[in-house]
Scaffold this motif. Sequence first.
Motif, PDB file in Angstrom:
ATOM      1  N   ASN A  44     166.920  -6.885  39.717  1.00 28.34           N
ATOM      2  CA  ASN A  44     165.664  -7.637  39.738  1.00 28.34           C
ATOM      3  C   ASN A  44     165.688  -8.716  38.658  1.00 28.34           C
ATOM      4  OD1 ASN A  44     164.386  -6.126  41.820  1.00 28.34           O
ATOM      5  ND2 ASN A  44     164.023  -4.470  40.353  1.00 28.34           N
ATOM      6  N   LEU A  45     165.518  -9.964  39.083  1.00 30.05           N
ATOM      7  CA  LEU A  45     165.529 -11.087  38.162  1.00 30.05           C
ATOM      8  C   LEU A  45     164.220 -11.860  38.245  1.00 30.05           C
ATOM      9  CD1 LEU A  45     169.098 -12.564  38.894  1.00 30.05           C
ATOM     10  CD2 LEU A  45     168.451 -10.987  37.059  1.00 30.05           C
ATOM     11  N   SER A  46     163.823 -12.450  37.140  1.00 28.82           N
ATOM     12  CA  SER A  46     162.678 -13.361  37.170  1.00 28.82           C
ATOM     13  C   SER A  46     163.112 -14.638  37.885  1.00 28.82           C
ATOM     14  CB  SER A  46     162.233 -13.692  35.750  1.00 28.82           C
ATOM     15  OG  SER A  46     163.200 -14.515  35.095  1.00 28.82           O
ATOM     16  N   ALA A  47     162.152 -15.488  38.218  1.00 27.11           N
ATOM     17  CA  ALA A  47     162.474 -16.728  38.923  1.00 27.11           C
ATOM     18  C   ALA A  47     163.424 -17.596  38.107  1.00 27.11           C
ATOM     19  CB  ALA A  47     161.193 -17.498  39.246  1.00 27.11           C
ATOM     20  N   LYS A  48     163.176 -17.733  36.811  1.00 26.30           N
ATOM     21  CA  LYS A  48     164.031 -18.566  35.972  1.00 26.30           C
ATOM     22  C   LYS A  48     165.422 -17.953  35.819  1.00 26.30           C
ATOM     23  CE  LYS A  48     160.775 -21.298  33.231  1.00 26.30           C
ATOM     24  NZ  LYS A  48     159.550 -21.042  33.984  1.00 26.30           N
ATOM     25  N   GLU A  49     165.487 -16.639  35.698  1.00 24.27           N
ATOM     26  CA  GLU A  49     166.795 -15.968  35.609  1.00 24.27           C
ATOM     27  C   GLU A  49     167.582 -16.174  36.893  1.00 24.27           C
ATOM     28  OE1 GLU A  49     165.228 -12.332  32.701  1.00 24.27           O
ATOM     29  OE2 GLU A  49     165.510 -12.008  34.849  1.00 24.27           O
ATOM     30  N   ASN A 100     172.176  -9.106  30.032  1.00 25.46           N
ATOM     31  CA  ASN A 100     171.658  -7.742  29.940  1.00 25.46           C
ATOM     32  C   ASN A 100     171.447  -7.107  31.312  1.00 25.46           C
ATOM     33  OD1 ASN A 100     171.582  -7.483  27.135  1.00 25.46           O
ATOM     34  ND2 ASN A 100     169.590  -8.492  26.974  1.00 25.46           N
ATOM     35  N   LYS A 101     171.199  -7.954  32.324  1.00 20.09           N
ATOM     36  CA  LYS A 101     170.969  -7.421  33.665  1.00 20.09           C
ATOM     37  C   LYS A 101     172.218  -7.435  34.537  1.00 20.09           C
ATOM     38  CE  LYS A 101     166.044  -8.621  33.796  1.00 20.09           C
ATOM     39  NZ  LYS A 101     164.960  -9.314  34.537  1.00 20.09           N
ATOM     40  N   ILE A 102     173.107  -8.416  34.315  1.00 23.38           N
ATOM     41  CA  ILE A 102     174.274  -8.586  35.179  1.00 23.38           C
ATOM     42  C   ILE A 102     175.512  -7.875  34.634  1.00 23.38           C
ATOM     43  CG2 ILE A 102     175.893 -10.281  36.166  1.00 23.38           C
ATOM     44  CD1 ILE A 102     173.141 -10.351  37.446  1.00 23.38           C
ATOM     45  N   ASP A 103     175.754  -8.044  33.335  1.00 28.70           N
ATOM     46  CA  ASP A 103     177.020  -7.588  32.753  1.00 28.70           C
ATOM     47  C   ASP A 103     176.934  -6.293  31.959  1.00 28.70           C
ATOM     48  OD1 ASP A 103     178.620  -9.592  33.770  1.00 28.70           O
ATOM     49  OD2 ASP A 103     178.367 -10.916  32.049  1.00 28.70           O
ATOM     50  N   LYS A 104     175.770  -5.962  31.455  1.00 23.33           N
ATOM     51  CA  LYS A 104     175.643  -4.795  30.576  1.00 23.33           C
ATOM     52  C   LYS A 104     176.092  -3.520  31.284  1.00 23.33           C
ATOM     53  CE  LYS A 104     172.404  -2.587  27.375  1.00 23.33           C
ATOM     54  NZ  LYS A 104     171.010  -2.603  26.857  1.00 23.33           N
TER      55      LYS A 104
END
Length: 224
Positions: free
Chosen positions: A149-154, A199-203
């Motif tokens: 789940n990503l924010s619009a800017k992310e 933090n969301k993709i690689d962690k």
Amino acid sequence: MRILVIEDEKRLAAILKKGLEESGFVVDVALDGEDGLFMARTYPYDAVLLDILLPKVDGLTVLKKLRAEKIGVPVLMLTAKGELEDRVRGLNLGADDYLVKPFDFSELLARLNTVIRRSMGKASPIIIIDDLSLDMSAKTVTRSGKEINLSAKEYNLLEYLALNSGRVVGRTELTEHLYDTEFDLDSNVIDVYINYLRNKIDKGCDRQLIVTVRGAGYVLKGEQ
């Protein structure tokens, strides 16, 4: 993605701007061909929505001048119903696609996304980098089959990096293409969102897909 709308009908221009911004685009508007030509020459756009019937400089002349100056920005022409000759001339002058008024906004989005992808060498709306999958149509991202789940800017930042995968993209380019001018080009807003993405993709993953190139920018790349 930054879009330039060149449309003299103020109401339609406002509707396009609002709808595109709600879909995650940064949008600039020019209400005549002269201003539109200046803006397209001056700023880095990912696509141009170009009406044919414009005051000062008509749309076909704007297109002709851009292509003569080797400005290869994707152009989606907006044409009046029944103006087949104008559509043919536009395509022959270097337009990437056209849309006949009145049109459905969902079709506009689909055509716009398609010409942007093609200009960046991505035929499919699904971009796969190692175990990362980004679906531009559904605006979804998964890694190893798990939805993220990503924010619009992310999401917009990741999408731009994915469309340019394998190429180092500088902070200034990212700011100009993804964010409104409220952001200072010298601020660290890009670094902040890169950290959010990491933090969301690689962690917790063995392979780090978002790589910092010191002094140059960032690159999204998989295993060679």
